[in-house]
Motif scaffolding. Sequence first.
Motif, PDB file in Angstrom:
ATOM      1  N   ASP A 177      10.815  -6.266   2.630  1.00  0.00           N
ATOM      2  CA  ASP A 177      11.868  -5.409   2.092  1.00  0.00           C
ATOM      3  C   ASP A 177      11.190  -4.180   1.490  1.00  0.00           C
ATOM      4  OD1 ASP A 177      14.257  -4.418   1.281  1.00  0.00           O
ATOM      5  OD2 ASP A 177      14.607  -5.878  -0.321  1.00  0.00           O
ATOM      6  N   HIS A 178      10.614  -3.383   2.372  1.00  0.00           N
ATOM      7  CA  HIS A 178       9.778  -2.254   1.982  1.00  0.00           C
ATOM      8  C   HIS A 178       9.923  -1.194   3.068  1.00  0.00           C
ATOM      9  CE1 HIS A 178       6.076  -0.001   1.102  1.00  0.00           C
ATOM     10  NE2 HIS A 178       6.093  -0.588  -0.093  1.00  0.00           N
ATOM     11  N   ALA A 179      10.454  -0.030   2.700  1.00  0.00           N
ATOM     12  CA  ALA A 179      10.820   0.974   3.694  1.00  0.00           C
ATOM     13  C   ALA A 179       9.633   1.433   4.532  1.00  0.00           C
ATOM     14  CB  ALA A 179      11.464   2.174   2.994  1.00  0.00           C
ATOM     15  N   PHE A 180       8.493   1.659   3.895  1.00  0.00           N
ATOM     16  CA  PHE A 180       7.340   2.142   4.671  1.00  0.00           C
ATOM     17  C   PHE A 180       6.895   1.093   5.682  1.00  0.00           C
ATOM     18  CE2 PHE A 180       2.827   2.708   5.567  1.00  0.00           C
ATOM     19  CZ  PHE A 180       2.819   4.031   5.995  1.00  0.00           C
ATOM     20  N   MET A 181       6.862  -0.170   5.274  1.00  0.00           N
ATOM     21  CA  MET A 181       6.428  -1.212   6.205  1.00  0.00           C
ATOM     22  C   MET A 181       7.406  -1.383   7.358  1.00  0.00           C
ATOM     23  SD  MET A 181       3.481  -2.309   5.710  1.00  0.00           S
ATOM     24  CE  MET A 181       3.559  -3.670   6.879  1.00  0.00           C
ATOM     25  N   GLN A 182       8.688  -1.241   7.090  1.00  0.00           N
ATOM     26  CA  GLN A 182       9.656  -1.325   8.182  1.00  0.00           C
ATOM     27  C   GLN A 182       9.494  -0.150   9.137  1.00  0.00           C
ATOM     28  OE1 GLN A 182      13.724  -2.205   6.871  1.00  0.00           O
ATOM     29  NE2 GLN A 182      12.885  -3.265   5.104  1.00  0.00           N
ATOM     30  N   ASP A 183       9.311   1.062   8.586  1.00  0.00           N
ATOM     31  CA  ASP A 183       9.072   2.228   9.439  1.00  0.00           C
ATOM     32  C   ASP A 183       7.796   2.046  10.266  1.00  0.00           C
ATOM     33  OD1 ASP A 183      11.332   3.431   8.470  1.00  0.00           O
ATOM     34  OD2 ASP A 183      10.307   5.086   7.457  1.00  0.00           O
ATOM     35  N   LEU A 184       6.757   1.532   9.615  1.00  0.00           N
ATOM     36  CA  LEU A 184       5.476   1.353  10.303  1.00  0.00           C
ATOM     37  C   LEU A 184       5.618   0.392  11.473  1.00  0.00           C
ATOM     38  CD1 LEU A 184       2.428   1.839  10.463  1.00  0.00           C
ATOM     39  CD2 LEU A 184       2.123  -0.006   8.791  1.00  0.00           C
ATOM     40  N   ALA A 185       6.246  -0.747  11.241  1.00  0.00           N
ATOM     41  CA  ALA A 185       6.405  -1.736  12.312  1.00  0.00           C
ATOM     42  C   ALA A 185       7.267  -1.189  13.446  1.00  0.00           C
ATOM     43  CB  ALA A 185       7.009  -3.022  11.747  1.00  0.00           C
ATOM     44  N   GLN A 186       8.302  -0.435  13.099  1.00  0.00           N
ATOM     45  CA  GLN A 186       9.194   0.101  14.125  1.00  0.00           C
ATOM     46  C   GLN A 186       8.516   1.190  14.944  1.00  0.00           C
ATOM     47  OE1 GLN A 186      12.898   1.212  12.205  1.00  0.00           O
ATOM     48  NE2 GLN A 186      13.064  -0.786  11.230  1.00  0.00           N
ATOM     49  N   VAL A 187       7.804   2.096  14.285  1.00  0.00           N
ATOM     50  CA  VAL A 187       7.138   3.184  15.014  1.00  0.00           C
ATOM     51  C   VAL A 187       5.955   2.646  15.814  1.00  0.00           C
ATOM     52  CG1 VAL A 187       5.894   5.374  14.790  1.00  0.00           C
ATOM     53  CG2 VAL A 187       7.893   4.927  13.355  1.00  0.00           C
ATOM     54  N   PHE A 188       5.230   1.682  15.260  1.00  0.00           N
ATOM     55  CA  PHE A 188       4.128   1.080  16.004  1.00  0.00           C
ATOM     56  C   PHE A 188       4.638   0.446  17.289  1.00  0.00           C
ATOM     57  CE2 PHE A 188       1.384  -2.614  16.936  1.00  0.00           C
ATOM     58  CZ  PHE A 188       0.206  -1.925  17.185  1.00  0.00           C
ATOM     59  N   GLY A 189       5.787  -0.208  17.219  1.00  0.00           N
ATOM     60  CA  GLY A 189       6.450  -0.689  18.422  1.00  0.00           C
ATOM     61  C   GLY A 189       5.984  -2.035  18.942  1.00  0.00           C
ATOM     62  N   GLY A 190       5.256  -2.781  18.140  1.00  0.00           N
ATOM     63  CA  GLY A 190       4.804  -4.108  18.555  1.00  0.00           C
ATOM     64  C   GLY A 190       4.537  -4.956  17.330  1.00  0.00           C
ATOM     65  N   PRO A 191       4.150  -6.206  17.522  1.00  0.00           N
ATOM     66  CA  PRO A 191       3.907  -7.084  16.379  1.00  0.00           C
ATOM     67  C   PRO A 191       2.628  -6.697  15.644  1.00  0.00           C
ATOM     68  CG  PRO A 191       3.292  -8.197  18.405  1.00  0.00           C
ATOM     69  CD  PRO A 191       3.913  -6.900  18.815  1.00  0.00           C
ATOM     70  N   LEU A 192       2.688  -6.745  14.327  1.00  0.00           N
ATOM     71  CA  LEU A 192       1.522  -6.515  13.487  1.00  0.00           C
ATOM     72  C   LEU A 192       1.078  -7.839  12.882  1.00  0.00           C
ATOM     73  CD1 LEU A 192       2.667  -3.319  11.550  1.00  0.00           C
ATOM     74  CD2 LEU A 192       0.986  -3.425  13.403  1.00  0.00           C
ATOM     75  N   ALA A 193      -0.209  -8.119  12.911  1.00  0.00           N
ATOM     76  CA  ALA A 193      -0.738  -9.264  12.168  1.00  0.00           C
ATOM     77  C   ALA A 193      -0.911  -8.828  10.722  1.00  0.00           C
ATOM     78  CB  ALA A 193      -2.072  -9.718  12.754  1.00  0.00           C
ATOM     79  N   LEU A 194      -0.543  -9.705   9.787  1.00  0.00           N
ATOM     80  CA  LEU A 194      -0.521  -9.323   8.375  1.00  0.00           C
ATOM     81  C   LEU A 194      -1.046 -10.463   7.514  1.00  0.00           C
ATOM     82  CD1 LEU A 194       0.484  -7.064   6.386  1.00  0.00           C
ATOM     83  CD2 LEU A 194       2.642  -8.335   6.266  1.00  0.00           C
ATOM     84  N   THR A 195      -1.907 -10.126   6.569  1.00  0.00           N
ATOM     85  CA  THR A 195      -2.409 -11.091   5.598  1.00  0.00           C
ATOM     86  C   THR A 195      -2.705 -10.337   4.311  1.00  0.00           C
ATOM     87  OG1 THR A 195      -4.066 -12.844   5.224  1.00  0.00           O
ATOM     88  CG2 THR A 195      -4.834 -10.850   6.313  1.00  0.00           C
ATOM     89  N   SER A 196      -2.976 -11.052   3.240  1.00  0.00           N
ATOM     90  CA  SER A 196      -3.178 -10.403   1.950  1.00  0.00           C
ATOM     91  C   SER A 196      -4.503  -9.633   1.903  1.00  0.00           C
ATOM     92  CB  SER A 196      -3.138 -11.439   0.817  1.00  0.00           C
ATOM     93  OG  SER A 196      -4.110 -12.444   1.032  1.00  0.00           O
ATOM     94  N   ALA A 197      -4.521  -8.544   1.135  1.00  0.00           N
ATOM     95  CA  ALA A 197      -5.695  -7.668   1.036  1.00  0.00           C
ATOM     96  C   ALA A 197      -6.609  -8.146  -0.082  1.00  0.00           C
ATOM     97  CB  ALA A 197      -5.264  -6.226   0.795  1.00  0.00           C
TER      98      ALA A 197
END
Length: 257
Positions: A177-197
Motif C-alpha cells: 500500500d505504497h504509491a511509488f512501489m505500485q507505480d514501480l511494479a506497474q511500469v516495470f511490467g513484470g514480477p519483482l522479487a522483494l525481501t527486506s533491506a
Amino acid sequence: MSPGRPCRGLRAAVAASLGLSEGPAGSARGGRLLRPPSTCPVAPGTRLLRLPGSGAVRAASPEGAGWTEALRAAVAELRAGAVVAVPTDTLYGLACSATCSAALGEVYRLKGRSEAKPLAVCLGRVADVYRYCHVKVPIELLKDLLPGPVTLVMERSEGLNKDLNPFTPLVGIRIPDHAFMQDLAQVFGGPLALTSANLSSQASSLTVTEFQDLWPHLSLVIDGGPIGDGQSPEYRLGSTVVDLSVPGKFGIIRPGW
C-alpha cells in the motif's frame, strides 16, 4: 486494506466475512516464508534518490518533484539486472527482477541469506496475481487484502521463473500500500522479487541509513524517508504472512504490524 490494520483484524476479516476456516495456528508451513549465509561482490558507486514526502502517496506533480526521475532510474536498473533498495508500506526492501536468475542470486549473496529461504514477489495490480498464481480464493478477498501490509501465500503458476524459490510450489505475493512501489511494479511490467533491506539475522530497516552497509552492493537506493516512526520495534515486524494456498482454509504464518 489500510496499512495500520492489525493481524487479528485481518484474521477476523478473512474468516468471518468470507466464510473461510482457519487452519491450526502457525500451521501454514510454519516459517517457510520469509527470513536468512554466503558473501558479497561489490558494485560501483550507489545513487541515492529521494522521493517527495514518503513516496507512500503519489506526488501531485511527479515530473517536478523527482518522482518520475526516481521511477525511471529504478526501472532502468531493474531491467539491467541490478538490485535496488526501495521503501514499502512496512519496511525498506531490496528488489530485483524476478525473471533475472543472476539478480536473484545477487540478493541472496549480498544479504547473506540462505537459499532455502524464499523471496516474495511484488506486483502492481490485483489482476497480475492471476498471471503468477493459481488463485483459490474469491477475488473479493484479494481486493480486500491488497494493496496492504500482507504477503499472501498461494500456489505458484508456470509464469514465474523456475530459479525463483525452486524448492517450493508456493509463492508469497505482495502489493504494498505504497504509491511509488505500485507505480514501480506497474511500469516495470513484470514480477519483482522483494525481501527486506538488511543483512540476514540483523534488524529490518525503517530508514535508508540503517542499511548503509549494503549501499556499496546496490546500484540505486530510493529514499522515501522514515517508515512509521522510524524506530519502534513494532514497525520492524514486516508484513503479515497469510497462507491462502488451501481451498477453504487460511493460516497466519507470521504476524506483522
